[in-house]
Design a protein around this motif. Structure first.
Motif: not given
Length: 123
Positions: A46-59
């Motif tokens: 959330k702090a980086n404006n990325l989707p938080s409901s699902s993840l399709d990549t390692v970060i």
């Protein structure tokens, strides 16, 4: 923030397997592993404006910013001295090809490897 934070899908068996591999080969204290389902993972996303409901990549978050998809994976592997040369060589493969393969695997990871009800990593 920690030096090298890896956000991953804590319910994905493939992701948990990769984290287990990293724990085996990475120098101690090199990475902090954070399932995206955890409060800390949600906060980072959330702090980086990325989707938080699902993840399709390692970060990977490190001192230079964050990396996703094949760049993220190669950056993670390059931080392990034993595998730095392999990561460098794979980095010469055009990103469009690397990301295409990465996205295909990401899209099918649960189908191929299954899903756990919870993260196998104890935090």
């Amino acid at each position: 923030m920690y030096k090298n934070v890896i956000i991953f899908d804590g319910e994905c068996n493939l992701c948990n397997g990769v984290v287990g591999w990293l724990l085996k080969f990475a120098p101690s204290e090199l990475f902090v592993f954070v399932p995206f389902q955890s409060p800390m993972g949600q906060q980072f996303l959330k702090a980086n404006n990325l989707p938080s409901s699902s993840l399709d990549t390692v970060i990977l978050w490190d001192s230079n910013g964050h990396y996703t998809h094949s760049d993220g994976f190669l950056k993670i592997v390059s931080k392990i001295p034993k595998f730095k040369r392999i990561a460098t060589l794979l980095g010469y493969v055009p990103r469009i090809l690397r990301d295409s393969i990465y996205r295909h695997a990401s899209k099918n990871r649960v189908k191929w490897f299954g899903k756990s009800q919870s993260c196998s990593l104890s935090l």
